[in-house]
Design an enzyme around this catalytic site. Structure first.
Site, mmCIF file in Angstrom:
data_model
loop_
_atom_site.group_PDB
_atom_site.id
_atom_site.type_symbol
_atom_site.label_atom_id
_atom_site.label_comp_id
_atom_site.label_asym_id
_atom_site.label_seq_id
_atom_site.Cartn_x
_atom_site.Cartn_y
_atom_site.Cartn_z
ATOM 1 N N HIS A 166 139.714 52.872 5.022
ATOM 2 C CA HIS A 166 138.850 52.405 3.928
ATOM 3 C C HIS A 166 137.523 53.169 3.920
ATOM 4 O O HIS A 166 137.128 53.733 2.887
ATOM 5 C CB HIS A 166 138.600 50.899 4.099
ATOM 6 C CG HIS A 166 137.720 50.299 3.052
ATOM 7 N ND1 HIS A 166 138.206 49.690 1.915
ATOM 8 C CD2 HIS A 166 136.365 50.219 2.958
ATOM 9 C CE1 HIS A 166 137.194 49.267 1.170
ATOM 10 N NE2 HIS A 166 136.057 49.574 1.790
ATOM 11 N N GLU A 167 136.864 53.204 5.063
ATOM 12 C CA GLU A 167 135.557 53.878 5.109
ATOM 13 C C GLU A 167 135.718 55.385 4.911
ATOM 14 O O GLU A 167 134.866 56.032 4.286
ATOM 15 C CB GLU A 167 134.818 53.564 6.420
ATOM 16 C CG GLU A 167 134.563 52.070 6.688
ATOM 17 C CD GLU A 167 133.823 51.319 5.584
ATOM 18 O OE1 GLU A 167 133.050 51.954 4.845
ATOM 19 O OE2 GLU A 167 134.035 50.090 5.457
ATOM 20 N N HIS B 285 135.630 56.065 1.293
ATOM 21 C CA HIS B 285 134.244 56.155 0.808
ATOM 22 C C HIS B 285 133.639 57.509 1.178
ATOM 23 O O HIS B 285 132.964 58.154 0.375
ATOM 24 C CB HIS B 285 133.381 55.064 1.460
ATOM 25 C CG HIS B 285 133.544 53.698 0.872
ATOM 26 N ND1 HIS B 285 133.317 53.431 -0.457
ATOM 27 C CD2 HIS B 285 133.875 52.510 1.440
ATOM 28 C CE1 HIS B 285 133.509 52.126 -0.683
ATOM 29 N NE2 HIS B 285 133.855 51.545 0.453
ATOM 30 N N GLU C 127 134.451 51.913 -4.580
ATOM 31 C CA GLU C 127 135.506 51.081 -3.987
ATOM 32 C C GLU C 127 136.896 51.537 -4.432
ATOM 33 O O GLU C 127 137.869 51.335 -3.719
ATOM 34 C CB GLU C 127 135.279 49.600 -4.316
ATOM 35 C CG GLU C 127 134.065 48.991 -3.639
ATOM 36 C CD GLU C 127 134.108 49.021 -2.109
ATOM 37 O OE1 GLU C 127 135.216 49.043 -1.536
ATOM 38 O OE2 GLU C 127 133.027 49.053 -1.493
#
Lengths: 499, 499
Positions: B267-268, B271, B297
């Site tokens: 997830h990070e 980003h 997101e």
């Protein structure tokens, strides 16, 4: 307007403005800490910009007209107490100095420092001064300009050296280094007559993780508070702080060299204990700052040498150390270990030098800095001049730049004039050490039982808590009853190294 | 004065001023990163001061009269190109917003955030909301004040939500959550008819260091450039950046929970890939920034779910993973693993939720934030209301605050209005994912061979390189040919989860 306000209100306003200037400077220090510990390589350009902008803003705030007027008004008030007077007077001095620089010059200097630091990292990686010389050259031009802006008598280096030790100049430093050279050479000659210890075991294999654990154990034992600080790894060990409650030290690890990390940990912990002992309530004010770089170095050198190379200290810690490195230290008894860690031998790297030849390392840098800032040596000639000075002063042949003129980070920071404080600090350290032993008759015994905290409390009370209320010399006089006297250092060395 | 200068000169002046504002904001981001990763506990008070001062300075610089005049003058010039116009227009919008706040309010808000963050850390340690409620209460008062200063129609929450997704408001968000609830419940009902996988092996022992190595391997494989970024550990995973060349991600490790770290890393990294793909040359300008939080997101959720919970991805990486954890994954075949990591089951922790029930987690926060900012729920009643909403929406019983209302860091940052972007981002992600598969017919095959770089290049070209040139909806239209359409998400879920 100001004249109608109470002194108390004015002083509070002054304090809050000073705290805000400190906020900006400490923020820049966080960015610098990150730059030297964790920042990814490609972050360098952005970081250089960010630091330049913060420097410029800090400069603008510390020379802001409202602060300047406040200080002027406060200087005229008769109802400040001694500490308040001192804070106002030192700030006035600092403002006068800062006003000699434009915001643009401060920005330019900051950008040049970032560039030089990155070039130094690259030059060390390539083991070649040529990668550093361009950026260093630009920085030296700016430092000369800084000296001109500040103004000086006799020698431009005087302007820079005063940034680190206000009372010093080339004349006094020449005298100190001349005075120390004879006695040091005499002691070295006597040592040369004695049998030399075999220190090869210090270059056995000391695993990285074990060294780290040992270093962390050690700094905690000395009293470094990890709730108010931390230790990390960097290319060159340093101490920085963002308040008395957030003090950061760094170290480096060489698996083939036990000494490298251990005494760098003790040295930086010495700095850190000083910072953690400064009056936190005076955050942002001179009274909350360290007295001078020389006094700062007196703390690091006192712990590193007077304590950390002493037999009493190791009487307690050597068995612990053997537990960390049972293989490397197998068969090495304490007397052998003690002799080895105090072996006096001219070497290449300052931070690893014994406490006698160390001062020739400093003398070389002092000499070279004077010549560089005085325009007698050009930047591209630094390696040759360095190597020659090492040959002349220490009798060693420098094999390459990494073991020569690239070894220290200071020049990449633009810190010309810093090195002499290492020697001055060592001399102060011996004088403080003598007084501490006089006033703490149980000290040796306490150290032998692994308890260095009474010493720390003594330093906290007599030196740390004083902040910047006194100049180095006055502080020295208050603590020891006399001004700096290098005989304490000579006496200390003689009693330790000669029969 | 300005009217005599060329547009080019004015625009360059504008750019340099914007870069300096960015320098200050990024410096604050470094301090925040340090606060959440390495800062010693006692450093908190100094750090709060430093961040408050930087916030105040950033605010002062971004509303500085010279910048304001420059922007006004540039808005009247006819010879700006499209990108320049957009940069000037967005800056004008931002200035108008910032001018509604005083420097003192900005400082107060920053201080309240630092206090709340530290209180949140303490509250998590004690597993008790009571340690957080005081500081959170003060922050909520200020956030309501912020909403009033910004102005709003219908609901004060609208003022805050627009900070994260400009086109959104309570009416639209209510509609989105209502629209999604039925279809999600329908899919969940269908899944409930199927046999449930045994995912207990995900809670076997996964050693810390091995997880760290695996996480680092994974983010590098996805294309995260470690020359321009790094990963560390923090209490709550996050991404921050100080330029497109210095992007920091964090994760956390639970030795009894394999899923926790792995999908937080992905997830990070999602980003971070976005930040590393933004136009670095436009540092400090809107065109160098991300489009919106929803689009941000969309990138993290696309990598986390569409890629990172897909069978194609694991076809390549599962054997690698087994090499990292041979014991924990012994006897677990890929189909079993795949089913387990996609098990749909209402749970307590948002960041660990499956991609269906996840949106009920977001819905709860959205509901509670509306009630809090609207004044219908008091801060001290958050735990009770939270537990009730979890019972009503997810059918689970919250055992304690750490597994309940203390789980997310966002409120401690004052980030009210952020959560809805997690759902919006997921919907955008599905729409982008469908388009990527259409335009990259080899995509599944590439992922099966461990090659996610064509997908990254596609995202770089169509989304990352666009910076903030377009609003979310316009960007979506440009990339996919239509505005946000939640049917892509529903279709994606149906084809993945129902026979």
């Amino acid at each position: 307007m100001l004249t109608q306000q109470s002194t108390n209100d004015l002083y509070n306003d002054f304090c809050e403005r000073m705290r805000r200037v400190a906020d900006i400077k400490y923020a820049a220090a966080v960015l610098q800490w990150d730059q030297e510990t964790y920042m990814p390589a490609q972050g360098a350009d952005g970081r250089a910009r960010q630091l330049a902008t913060l420097s410029e803003i800090a400069h603008a705030h510390s020379t802001d007209a409202q602060l300047v007027n406040l200080v002027k008004e406060l200087q005229g008030r008769g109802d400040l107490d001694a500490k308040q007077q001192r804070n106002v007077a030192l700030t006035a001095e600092d403002i006068e100095k800062q006003q000699k620089f434009s915001n643009a010059f401060v920005r330019q200097l900051s950008e040049a420092v970032s560039k030089a630091f990155n070039a130094w990292i690259a030059a060390r990686r390539e083991n070649s001064f040529s990668h550093f010389s361009g950026a260093l050259g630009e920085l030296v031009v700016l430092k000369k300009q800084e000296a001109d802006l500040l103004g000086y008598e006799a020698h431009p280096y005087n302007a820079l050296v005063k940034d680190y030790e206000k009372s010093m100049d080339v004349g006094k430093l020449d005298a100190v280094f001349t005075a120390i050279t004879g006695p040091l050479q005499q002691i070295m000659a006597q040592i040369a007559q004695q049998p030399q210890p075999d220190e090869s075991f210090l270059h056995r294999f000391y695993p990285k993780q074990k060294q780290w654990d040992w270093g962390m154990y050690l700094v905690k034992e000395l009293g470094f508070d990890l709730q108010s600080g931390r230790q990390d790894i960097s290319e060159h060990p340093f101490t920085t702080n963002f308040s008395a409650k957030d003090v950061r030290i760094t170290t480096r690890i060489d698996e083939q060299d036990f000494a490298n990390m251990t005494w760098s940990c003790i040295h930086e912990a010495g700095h850190a204990l000083y910072e953690q002992g400064l009056p936190d309530a005076d955050y942002g004010l001179p009274s909350g700052e360290y007295a001078s770089l020389s006094i700062h170095e007196s703390q690091s050198r006192l712990w590193e040498n007077s304590v950390g190379r002493g037999i009493d200290f190791w009487q307690h810690y050597y068995p612990v150390l053997q537990g960390y490195f049972p293989e490397a230290l197998a068969g090495i008894e304490l007397p052998h270990f003690y002799k080895a860690i105090n072996k006096v031998k001219p070497s290449l790297i300052r931070t690893e030098a014994d406490e006698i030849t160390y001062h020739f390392h400093v003398k070389v840098r002092y000499q070279l800095e004077k010549e560089l800032i005085g325009g007698e040596v050009a930047v591209q000639d630094i390696p040759a001049r360095w190597n020659q000075l090492y040959h002349d002063n220490l009798g060693v042949t420098v094999p390459d730049d990494k073991n020569g003129c690239l070894q220290d980070v200071h020049w990449s920071h633009g810190s010309f004039g810093y090195f002499p404080t290492y020697s001055l600090g060592s001399f102060y350290a011996s004088q403080f050490w003598a007084k501490a032993n006089e006033q703490l008759p149980q000290l040796k015994e306490q150290l032998r039982s692994g308890n260095s905290q009474p010493l720390l409390q003594w330093l906290r009370k007599h030196i740390h808590a004083e902040g910047r209320l006194l100049e180095s010399e006055d502080l020295c006089r208050k603590v020891t009853g006399e001004p700096l006297n290098i005989n304490y250092f000579i006496t200390y060395l003689k009693s330790k190294y000669t029969p």
